[in-house]
Design an enzyme around this catalytic site. Structure first.
Site, PDB file in Angstrom:
ATOM      1  N   ASN A 112       0.815  -1.225   0.000  1.00 24.40           N
ATOM      2  CA  ASN A 112       0.000   0.000   0.000  1.00 24.40           C
ATOM      3  C   ASN A 112       0.852   1.281   0.000  1.00 24.40           C
ATOM      4  OD1 ASN A 112       0.901  -0.204   2.600  1.00 24.40           O
ATOM      5  ND2 ASN A 112      -1.122  -0.383   3.539  1.00 24.40           N
ATOM      6  N   HIS A 115       4.041   4.151   4.408  1.00 26.85           N
ATOM      7  CA  HIS A 115       3.774   4.140   5.847  1.00 26.85           C
ATOM      8  C   HIS A 115       3.753   5.581   6.321  1.00 26.85           C
ATOM      9  CE1 HIS A 115       4.077   3.529  10.161  1.00 26.85           C
ATOM     10  NE2 HIS A 115       4.985   4.496  10.143  1.00 26.85           N
ATOM     11  N   GLU A 126       9.194   6.814  15.975  1.00 26.00           N
ATOM     12  CA  GLU A 126       9.533   6.275  14.644  1.00 26.00           C
ATOM     13  C   GLU A 126      10.647   7.099  13.982  1.00 26.00           C
ATOM     14  OE1 GLU A 126       5.828   5.958  12.509  1.00 26.00           O
ATOM     15  OE2 GLU A 126       5.208   4.213  13.703  1.00 26.00           O
TER      16      GLU A 126
END
Ligand code: UDP
Ligand code: MG
Length: 153
Positions: A112, A115, A126
């Site tokens: 997809n 992120h 992150e």
């Protein structure tokens, strides 16, 4: 100002979509403050997807994320976390709204394209996972006064 993490996944890199996806973030007015190619491994993927390691699809997800290098980006702007998640769209590309990245480029629940961090707290964790100190470069955006009202920044 917020800074959020975006990964251009192997589904983006290998389909030759890096430029088109970066262009979307730039034209929206998000400022690129960090960017590099990386080859991910099991250790970083187990951390990054710690909420999914026990799911039956995790081995397939990890393989898809290790298939080739990814592009890691740090994007900055007012409410950048929410704005970028909105641009990303629903996880499953088949269900994502047209106009979102996944809704325009993906037919898959896994492949997809991108992120994006889902909260301010997760963005900080992150960004530290994918960028070393000094790799995120804060600099004044030359057109900031034309991108935001003076009361917004
Ligand atoms: N994923 C998958 N199968 C699923 C759900 C998720 O392969 O049934 C993958 C997909 O690539 C997704 C990633 O796992 O982007 C992380 O899942 P999460 O629920 O955090 O979705 P996201 O935040 O990426 O929308
Ligand atoms: Mg997620």
């Amino acid at each position: 100002m917020e800074t959020t993490l975006v990964l251009l996944k192997p589904s983006c890199v290998n389909r030759g979509l890096i430029g088109q996806i970066i262009n979307r973030f730039e034209r929206r007015g998000l400022q690129i403050v960090g960017m590099k190619m990386m080859q991910l491994d099991d250790a970083i993927l187990r951390d990054h997807y710690s909420h999914l390691v026990d799911k039956p699809f995790f081995p397939s997800l990890a393989a898809s994320m290790k298939a080739t290098p990814v592009v890691a980006m740090a994007l900055q702007g007012v409410e950048a976390v929410t704005v970028v998640r909105g641009m990303t769209g629903y996880t499953n590309g088949r269900k994502a709204d047209p106009g979102t990245i996944r809704g325009d480029y993906s037919m898959s629940n896994q492949q997809n394209i991108v992120h994006a961090s889902d909260s301010i707290d997760n963005a900080a964790v992150e960004l530290a996972r994918f960028f070393k100190p000094g790799e995120i470069l804060n600099y004044k955006h030359a057109l900031a006064e034309y991108m935001y009202g003076s009361d917004e920044i």
